[in-house]
Motif scaffolding. Sequence first.
Motif, PDB file in Angstrom:
ATOM      1  N   ARG A 260       7.581  -1.881 -10.044  1.00 42.77           N
ATOM      2  CA  ARG A 260       7.652  -0.985  -8.882  1.00 42.77           C
ATOM      3  C   ARG A 260       9.104  -0.665  -8.542  1.00 42.77           C
ATOM      4  O   ARG A 260       9.443   0.493  -8.259  1.00 42.77           O
ATOM      5  CB  ARG A 260       6.961  -1.666  -7.702  1.00 42.77           C
ATOM      6  CG  ARG A 260       6.856  -0.804  -6.455  1.00 42.77           C
ATOM      7  CD  ARG A 260       6.353  -1.608  -5.271  1.00 42.77           C
ATOM      8  NE  ARG A 260       5.801  -0.749  -4.231  1.00 42.77           N
ATOM      9  CZ  ARG A 260       5.523  -1.152  -2.996  1.00 42.77           C
ATOM     10  NH1 ARG A 260       5.730  -2.412  -2.652  1.00 42.77           N
ATOM     11  NH2 ARG A 260       5.043  -0.320  -2.103  1.00 42.77           N
TER      12      ARG A 260
ATOM     13  N   GLU B  52       7.680   6.727  -0.812  1.00 43.10           N
ATOM     14  CA  GLU B  52       8.029   6.068   0.451  1.00 43.10           C
ATOM     15  C   GLU B  52       8.799   4.779   0.185  1.00 43.10           C
ATOM     16  O   GLU B  52       9.795   4.477   0.861  1.00 43.10           O
ATOM     17  CB  GLU B  52       6.765   5.777   1.253  1.00 43.10           C
ATOM     18  CG  GLU B  52       7.042   5.189   2.626  1.00 43.10           C
ATOM     19  CD  GLU B  52       5.811   5.104   3.507  1.00 43.10           C
ATOM     20  OE1 GLU B  52       5.952   4.633   4.646  1.00 43.10           O
ATOM     21  OE2 GLU B  52       4.714   5.503   3.064  1.00 43.10           O
TER      22      GLU B  52
ATOM     23  N   GLU C 267       0.809  -1.221   0.000  1.00 39.47           N
ATOM     24  CA  GLU C 267       0.000   0.000   0.000  1.00 39.47           C
ATOM     25  C   GLU C 267       0.844   1.274   0.000  1.00 39.47           C
ATOM     26  O   GLU C 267       0.325   2.369  -0.188  1.00 39.47           O
ATOM     27  CB  GLU C 267      -0.957   0.007   1.200  1.00 39.47           C
ATOM     28  CG  GLU C 267      -0.291   0.109   2.559  1.00 39.47           C
ATOM     29  CD  GLU C 267       0.033  -1.237   3.194  1.00 39.47           C
ATOM     30  OE1 GLU C 267       0.169  -1.272   4.429  1.00 39.47           O
ATOM     31  OE2 GLU C 267       0.155  -2.235   2.457  1.00 39.47           O
ATOM     32  N   TYR C 268       2.159   1.157   0.186  1.00 43.07           N
ATOM     33  CA  TYR C 268       3.014   2.345   0.234  1.00 43.07           C
ATOM     34  C   TYR C 268       3.219   2.911  -1.161  1.00 43.07           C
ATOM     35  O   TYR C 268       3.388   2.167  -2.129  1.00 43.07           O
ATOM     36  CB  TYR C 268       4.372   2.013   0.844  1.00 43.07           C
ATOM     37  CG  TYR C 268       4.334   1.706   2.328  1.00 43.07           C
ATOM     38  CD1 TYR C 268       3.138   1.684   3.049  1.00 43.07           C
ATOM     39  CD2 TYR C 268       5.502   1.422   3.024  1.00 43.07           C
ATOM     40  CE1 TYR C 268       3.118   1.401   4.400  1.00 43.07           C
ATOM     41  CE2 TYR C 268       5.485   1.143   4.384  1.00 43.07           C
ATOM     42  CZ  TYR C 268       4.292   1.133   5.064  1.00 43.07           C
ATOM     43  OH  TYR C 268       4.277   0.855   6.402  1.00 43.07           O
ATOM     44  N   ASP C 269       3.255   4.242  -1.266  1.00 44.06           N
ATOM     45  CA  ASP C 269       3.479   4.850  -2.576  1.00 44.06           C
ATOM     46  C   ASP C 269       4.955   4.751  -2.964  1.00 44.06           C
ATOM     47  O   ASP C 269       5.809   4.363  -2.152  1.00 44.06           O
ATOM     48  CB  ASP C 269       2.976   6.299  -2.620  1.00 44.06           C
ATOM     49  CG  ASP C 269       3.733   7.233  -1.679  1.00 44.06           C
ATOM     50  OD1 ASP C 269       4.920   6.996  -1.375  1.00 44.06           O
ATOM     51  OD2 ASP C 269       3.128   8.242  -1.242  1.00 44.06           O
ATOM     52  N   ASP C 270       5.249   5.109  -4.215  1.00 50.72           N
ATOM     53  CA  ASP C 270       6.612   4.929  -4.731  1.00 50.72           C
ATOM     54  C   ASP C 270       7.628   5.778  -3.989  1.00 50.72           C
ATOM     55  O   ASP C 270       8.773   5.351  -3.793  1.00 50.72           O
ATOM     56  CB  ASP C 270       6.658   5.250  -6.229  1.00 50.72           C
ATOM     57  CG  ASP C 270       5.958   4.199  -7.077  1.00 50.72           C
ATOM     58  OD1 ASP C 270       5.601   3.131  -6.543  1.00 50.72           O
ATOM     59  OD2 ASP C 270       5.778   4.443  -8.286  1.00 50.72           O
TER      60      ASP C 270
ATOM     61  N   ARG D 251      10.404   1.905 -10.975  1.00 43.89           N
ATOM     62  CA  ARG D 251       9.873   3.260 -10.694  1.00 43.89           C
ATOM     63  C   ARG D 251      10.579   3.884  -9.498  1.00 43.89           C
ATOM     64  O   ARG D 251      10.930   5.066  -9.512  1.00 43.89           O
ATOM     65  CB  ARG D 251       8.361   3.208 -10.438  1.00 43.89           C
ATOM     66  CG  ARG D 251       7.507   2.825 -11.620  1.00 43.89           C
ATOM     67  CD  ARG D 251       6.035   3.159 -11.372  1.00 43.89           C
ATOM     68  NE  ARG D 251       5.543   2.626 -10.103  1.00 43.89           N
ATOM     69  CZ  ARG D 251       5.013   1.412  -9.929  1.00 43.89           C
ATOM     70  NH1 ARG D 251       4.924   0.576 -10.961  1.00 43.89           N
ATOM     71  NH2 ARG D 251       4.568   1.032  -8.745  1.00 43.89           N
ATOM     72  N   CYS D 252      10.786   3.085  -8.462  1.00 41.01           N
ATOM     73  CA  CYS D 252      11.453   3.594  -7.254  1.00 41.01           C
ATOM     74  C   CYS D 252      12.920   3.938  -7.555  1.00 41.01           C
ATOM     75  O   CYS D 252      13.441   4.917  -7.016  1.00 41.01           O
ATOM     76  CB  CYS D 252      11.363   2.572  -6.127  1.00 41.01           C
ATOM     77  SG  CYS D 252       9.683   2.342  -5.488  1.00 41.01           S
TER      78      CYS D 252
END
Length: 325
Positions: A317, A54, A49-52, A320-321
Amino acid sequence: MSHPALADLLASARVVALPLATRFRGVDVREAVVFEGPEGWTEFSPFTEYDDLEAATWLAAAIDFGWRPQPATLRDRVNVNATVPAVAAASVPDVLARFDGCRTAKVKVAEPGQVLADDVARVRAVREALGPEGRVRVDANGGWNLDEAEHAIHALAEFDLEYVEQPCMSVDELAELHRRVKYMGIPIAADESVRKAADPLAVARAGAADLLVIKAQPLGGVRRALDIVAEAGLPAVVSSALDTSIGLSMGVWLAASLAELDYDCGLGTSSLFTADVSVPSLAPHDGSLPVGRVVPDAAMLDDLAAPAERREWWLARLARCYDLL
């Protein structure tokens, strides 16, 4: 520090899905990416549930652990606690039996859908199982408002609590609660107010906590976590983020590097899984864990491989991070 190329991270990346013996944090399966750097295996496993933005801090930690030599350790083993999910009181002995030799237990409370009576019954069962010499701490994950927290602490005080972790979510609430219950002599610990805060030192400056619960991945790695503890000037407990044994080894390294370590650490959580990436897993033996790198078992990586669509989700993910570092 210059980062390794994204291709270097993806070259050895394996996405795994570890089944839990008991539902925890609302999940039955814990997913993670593990990959190998020049210093050894490392892990990227921010909660889904954490956004990129974070999650990118977790990736920075993974790269640091896999690509940079780590600080010198001051001890070769770290004492750990048992972790008791929000189970029915009758299930407590079975949970504790998974944590070999642990004389401290952290008990989850304030679970959505449950009431204070459930928490009281669970904590009573833990206290009865551990006896008067055992240490019992509770973790609300910020699930109470100020008045609920004050009421709950009074209700649980009879079980001789070591501390109460993140009873409320905001620093202002923690500071006021700390003022209200100080006479009871039950310390307040901050977790989310450190690892999910734009300013992880705010809780210390506000006098809102007596100790910090720190986690290596969410804080950006061993070095950054050590810096935060040094600046805060408060005692620290190192805890896991429900990592695989590889991620746990990062947390154990952090705990072993702290100048002072007065509390058992929440790093025994591989005992909550029914299978892990290493054989044996990094699980408590006589209440402690060894310090050192963990190498995954090739067969377990295959057995625990996440489905193709989840693998694609995680690797996208990660990419993106990486772009946010």
